[in-house]
Each structure stands twice: as C-alpha cells, then as structure tokens.
Design an enzyme around this catalytic site. Structure first.
Site, PDB file in Angstrom:
ATOM      1  CG  ASP A 153      -1.980  -1.054   1.217  1.00  0.00           C
ATOM      2  OD1 ASP A 153      -1.894  -1.960   0.369  1.00  0.00           O
ATOM      3  OD2 ASP A 153      -2.893  -0.979   2.051  1.00  0.00           O
ATOM      4  CE  LYS A 162      -4.853   1.932   3.252  1.00  0.00           C
ATOM      5  NZ  LYS A 162      -3.659   1.260   3.816  1.00  0.00           N
ATOM      6  CE  LYS A 204      -6.477  -1.491   3.179  1.00  0.00           C
ATOM      7  NZ  LYS A 204      -5.092  -1.989   3.385  1.00  0.00           N
TER       8      LYS A 204
END
Length: 223
Positions: A95, A157, A185
């Site tokens: 990430d 995300k 996400k």
C-alpha cells in the site's frame, strides 16, 4: 448482506502505529488466522516477522505493508527500494502513499512515475495507491484514481488514517472513477460493523481496520 466469513475475506487487519511492538504483530497475525481474515497490514520493519509468525500457523493471511508511509513525500527511488525490500521480506501486497505534493500541483507525470516505480519493484504483487482523500478535492481524487489505474496498480485506497479517514462519499466517487473491476480499499476511522457495511455498500471491496475483530464479532457468528 455478506456473512461474517465473507466480510473477513475482505479485511486487511491493520497495525501501523509507530510504537507497535513485535509481540503485538504476533498477536495481530494470530487473530487474523483465528478469524479467517484476508490479510494483515504491518509496518515494513515487521514484514519478515509476520512471515515467520504465519509460517508456524496452519492457515494464514496474506501479508501487506506500506510504502512511503504516511506522508508520500519520500524520494521515488526510496519508495522503489522500500517496495523491493518488502517483497524480499515476504510481502504479498504493498500500500503506497501517492506523491501528494506533485498531485496537488498537477504534476501528473511525476505522480505517475512514482506509482510505476513501486509497481515495477513489486514484481507482480498487488499495489494499492493511498490517496489521502481528506487532503484532496474531488477533482484531485479523480485524477489520482486515473493515475493509479494508468500506473499499473490494482487498488486505490482512501487514507492512511493519519490525516483523516474514509467517507462513504469518497468511496463512491473512487468506485465511479475506477469502474467495477478495479479494487477500492476503504481505510481510516472504520471502527464499527455499521461503518464497514456502509463502505462496502458505497463500493469498497476491501476494508482496512485496526478494530477488525470487534467489527467481525458485531457482524455475526462464523458460518
């Protein structure tokens, strides 16, 4: 509505506090295994720790870590090196925090190159691009989503959780921009089952949370 097990299969059980201890990482891994959680998300320092802990368990989650965290302002070469090291240590998913300054300054070429460097270093692993939506306008969120797709990432995300969290409106916007097949996400400030359900309804197909076990217990029993 998703079953508890279906929800667990969408969760990244997260511990990214700067004071996280090795024993807390071990507990995170065990709790994820016991609850059928998809992935643990740990600081880069602890990727190999998570790998070794999970190796001793019957069935373990995937290992996720963070790159350029939490500011995104790291040199692109540092982000790429960090990504490559994480892969060597056993990370399955990365990430990365987007280059927020260049994004806000509309230097899309720099942002794209930054993403591509991490994607290349990830060597086929899933890369999620953290947008830090609380610091961006809707127009900047749209550009960031398009750059993540173009750069070869697999998810966008919402947040690191250090500068604000996810909102239903931002998740819905991200899903609209990336389309139905790309990952979204939701992460940051998701503390209850109701909040997790709202994010999924808005279009998230992965939830990042540090209170995953409490969310699952509130959701319902194992099937």
């Amino acid at each position: 509505m998703l079953s508890r097990d279906q929800l667990a299969a969408r969760i990244d059980h997260t511990l990214l506090r700067p004071d996280a201890t090795p024993s807390e990482i071990d507990t995170l891994c065990r709790d994820a295994c016991d609850n059928g959680i998809y992935a643990v998300c740990v600081p880069p320092r602890y990727v190999s720790r998570a790998r070794d802990t999970l190796a001793g368990l019957d069935a373990g989650p995937r290992i996720c870590t963070v790159i350029g965290f939490p500011s995104g302002a790291h040199h692109p070469a540092v982000k790429a090196f960090e990504a490559a090291q994480a892969v060597r240590d056993g990370a399955d998913e990365l990430d990365m925090v987007i280059a927020l300054g260049p994004l806000r300054d509309r230097d899309d070429a720099s942002v794209l190159s930054d993403i591509q460097g991490v994607v290349e270093a990830a060597d086929g692993r899933v890369v999620k691009v953290i947008l830090e939506v609380s610091l961006l306008t809707p127009q900047a969120i749209k550009r960031a989503c398009k750059l993540a797709v173009k750069g070869g990432a697999r998810f966008v995300k919402t947040s690191t959780g250090f500068s604000g969290g996810a909102t239903v409106e931002d998740v819905a916007l991200m899903r609209e921009i990336v389309g139905p097949e790309f990952g979204v996400k939701a992460s940051g400030g998701i503390r209850t089952a109701a909040e997790a359900a709202a994010m999924i309804e808005a279009g998230a197909n992965r939830i990042g949370a540090s209170r995953s076990i409490a969310i699952l217990h509130a959701w319902g029993p194992h099937s």
